[in-house]
Design a protein around this motif. Structure first.
Motif, short mmCIF file in Angstrom:
data_model
loop_
_atom_site.label_atom_id
_atom_site.label_comp_id
_atom_site.label_asym_id
_atom_site.label_seq_id
_atom_site.Cartn_x
_atom_site.Cartn_y
_atom_site.Cartn_z
N UNK A 334 20.08 -95.35 24.31
CA UNK A 334 20.03 -94.05 24.98
C UNK A 334 18.84 -93.97 25.93
N UNK A 335 17.67 -94.40 25.49
CA UNK A 335 16.53 -94.39 26.42
C UNK A 335 16.77 -95.39 27.55
N UNK A 336 17.57 -96.41 27.27
CA UNK A 336 17.88 -97.40 28.29
C UNK A 336 18.70 -96.87 29.45
N UNK A 337 19.31 -95.70 29.25
CA UNK A 337 20.08 -95.09 30.33
C UNK A 337 19.19 -94.71 31.51
N UNK A 338 17.89 -94.63 31.27
CA UNK A 338 16.96 -94.28 32.34
C UNK A 338 16.61 -95.47 33.22
N UNK A 339 17.01 -96.66 32.78
CA UNK A 339 16.71 -97.86 33.57
C UNK A 339 17.67 -97.97 34.75
N UNK A 348 22.39 -105.71 29.94
CA UNK A 348 23.13 -105.09 28.85
C UNK A 348 22.50 -103.76 28.46
N UNK A 349 23.22 -102.96 27.69
CA UNK A 349 22.66 -101.70 27.20
C UNK A 349 21.45 -101.94 26.32
N UNK A 350 21.50 -102.98 25.49
CA UNK A 350 20.33 -103.35 24.70
C UNK A 350 19.17 -103.72 25.63
N UNK A 351 19.46 -104.56 26.64
CA UNK A 351 18.43 -105.02 27.56
C UNK A 351 17.78 -103.90 28.33
N UNK A 352 18.56 -102.91 28.76
CA UNK A 352 18.00 -101.77 29.47
C UNK A 352 17.05 -100.99 28.58
#
Length: 485
Positions: A334-339, A348-352
């Motif tokens: 979820x915090x990766x959505x800001x990347x 990947x979503x994990x990577x972001x």
């Protein structure tokens, strides 16, 4: 010339003396134990108010943290999203609605909420299905000519980290995290066992998931508890059952992960609608399938109803109290959505999520070099962190964070509750420590806060590659903390 040689030597001796002085005697005794031969150990104890280090040992060593990594995921999510954040899940439709007939599809639009229908919240917080059906009835929808389609596109299809072990994937504690999750992405498989040496009989799952195909290689044995695994890949409907179960049990339950939660939720809602008299003509589907078949359309949709998750404060508390892997991984994604990926960059979503975490804490002045994340849960053996980094994070969250209370409250009280309810129980530190535990093969770790004599201390302790059973290492670390405090 002699003076120039003596001065560096004196400095080296002084530095060694200071470092040695910070290593407490209980740590030295632990390290001399035969089961610590070849192991690695790290410790830091910092006075939160003064910021100074009270005890330390090998604080730069990269250690496998196991579930202690969840403190990083929850702290970052609370910092970035805020403790009052709630995940929305929206029921929508496309097409035209006339005289009770929807010429189009129903869509379940996910935002990554890991808590939809979760057993860890009170039933009144999980009445999403009743709310959805009531909204459909209010809208006058009695017939859907299309399908119920889950929209889990906010995350990618890498539900389980590629760094996880095979023995974890398929088990209930290691469910994939997707744009849509439901019921903790978990099912219970009921079995009946007979005489030793026979194959147990499968009786069904709760909830009912008829599309899973089980390959049963289990055996009944004269044992009191099971050593069984449910193994399977994400999004695959085949599950393999290995190991032994206690013989002659009328009912025995194993838990596994729902392979494709988004598709399952579409099927589940379709069945529930038809039971309520709302006809659905098309087969349930999800974004992944529709996109692969080139059927996905981005057209405008009309909102029917939106339901919301519990607050992030509550989600973080469950995550750290029961060590919920799904929650931790969903928070990271979820915090990766800001990347914002660079041009032609594929992440990947994990990577972001990992990139956002590292960038965030680096901007806060923390040294993120020792933080090696592959997920938010700590299931990946490749995850690494240092005691030094954990000490910095814990001090920051206690003294500078606007969500300090929410973060500290998310950590269970040792000897009282959660995954540390038996740790330090009956000791002078019972109820005076809030700690997150971590444990996978060869790893035992703890991180959090201990209060003594009116002072609060940030504590992180890691033991990797020891040669004794984990239960023994747990007792040894318990004794160590009691001796230090």
């Amino acid at each position: 010339m002699i003076r120039n040689k003596i001065l560096p030597l004196c400095l080296l001796i002084c530095i060694h003396w200071v470092a040695d002085a910070q290593t407490p005697v209980p740590v030295k005794r632990l390290l001399q134990s035969p089961y610590m031969r070849g192991a690695s150990f790290s410790l830091i104890v910092r006075d939160v108010q003064e910021g100074k280090t009270v005890y330390s040992y090998d604080t730069d060593r990269l250690q496998s943290p196991a579930s202690v990594l969840k403190t990083v995921a929850t702290a970052t999510a609370l910092e970035i999203l805020g403790e009052d954040y709630r995940y929305p899940t929206t029921l929508e439709y496309n097409g035209t609605l006339k005289d009770g007939t929807l010429q189009g599809n129903l869509h379940i639009k996910g935002s990554g909420d890991p808590s939809l229908g979760s057993s860890h919240f009170a039933p009144e917080q999980n009445k999403f299905l009743a709310t959805w059906i009531a909204a459909l009835q209010k809208a006058g929808i009695r017939h859907v000519t299309g399908s119920v389609i889950s929209d889990e596109s906010i995350f990618d299809t890498e539900g389980a980290s590629i760094k996880w072990l095979r023995e974890d994937m398929g088990n209930y504690y290691a469910p994939g995290s997707y744009g849509l999750s439901v019921f903790d992405n978990m099912y219970k498989l009921s079995l009946q066992t007979g005489a030793a040496g026979t194959r147990p009989v499968l009786k069904g799952t709760e909830p009912d998931i008829p599309f899973i195909r089980f390959k049963n290689y289990l055996k009944a044995a004269p044992v009191s508890s099971d050593s069984a695994y449910i193994i399977g890949a994400p999004l695959d409907d085949v599950r393999y059952l290995y190991g032994v179960l206690p013989a002659n049990r009328e009912a025995y339950v194993l838990k596994g992960d729902i392979p494709d939660p988004a598709l399952y939720l579409a099927r589940y809602l379709t069945t529930q609608l038809q039971q309520k008299g709302i006809r659905v003509d098309g087969a349930p589907s999800c974004y992944r399938i529709e996109a692969e078949e080139n059927r996905w359309k981005k057209g405008e949709r009309q909102e029917i109803v939106t339901t919301y998750s519990p607050t992030l404060r509550e989600i973080a508390s469950v995550c750290n109290h029961v060590s919920h892997n799904l929650y931790a991984d969903a928070l990271l994604k979820t915090v990766g959505l800001q990347y914002k990926p660079r041009r032609n960059e594929v992440v990947s979503s994990f990577g972001r999520g990992v990139r956002v975490v590292k960038e965030y804490w680096e901007k806060k002045g923390l040294n993120v070099f020792p933080l090696r994340m592959n997920d938010g849960s700590g299931l990946a053996p490749a995850d690494k962190v240092s005691a030094g980094f954990m000490g910095e994070l814990l001090v920051y969250m206690a003294t500078e964070s606007a969500v300090s209370d929410a973060f500290i409250a998310s950590l269970p009280q040792a000897g009282v509750e959660g995954s540390v309810r038996n740790f330090l129980k009956g000791s002078k530190l019972q109820g005076k420590a809030r700690l997150k535990s971590g444990g996978i093969t060869g790893v035992r770790s703890y991180a959090g806060y201990i209060t003594k004599d009116g002072k609060t201390y940030a504590v992180a302790v890691f033991s990797n590659n020891y040669s004794c059973p984990m239960s023994q290492m747990t007792r040894l670390l318990e004794q160590l903390l009691l001796q230090l405090f």
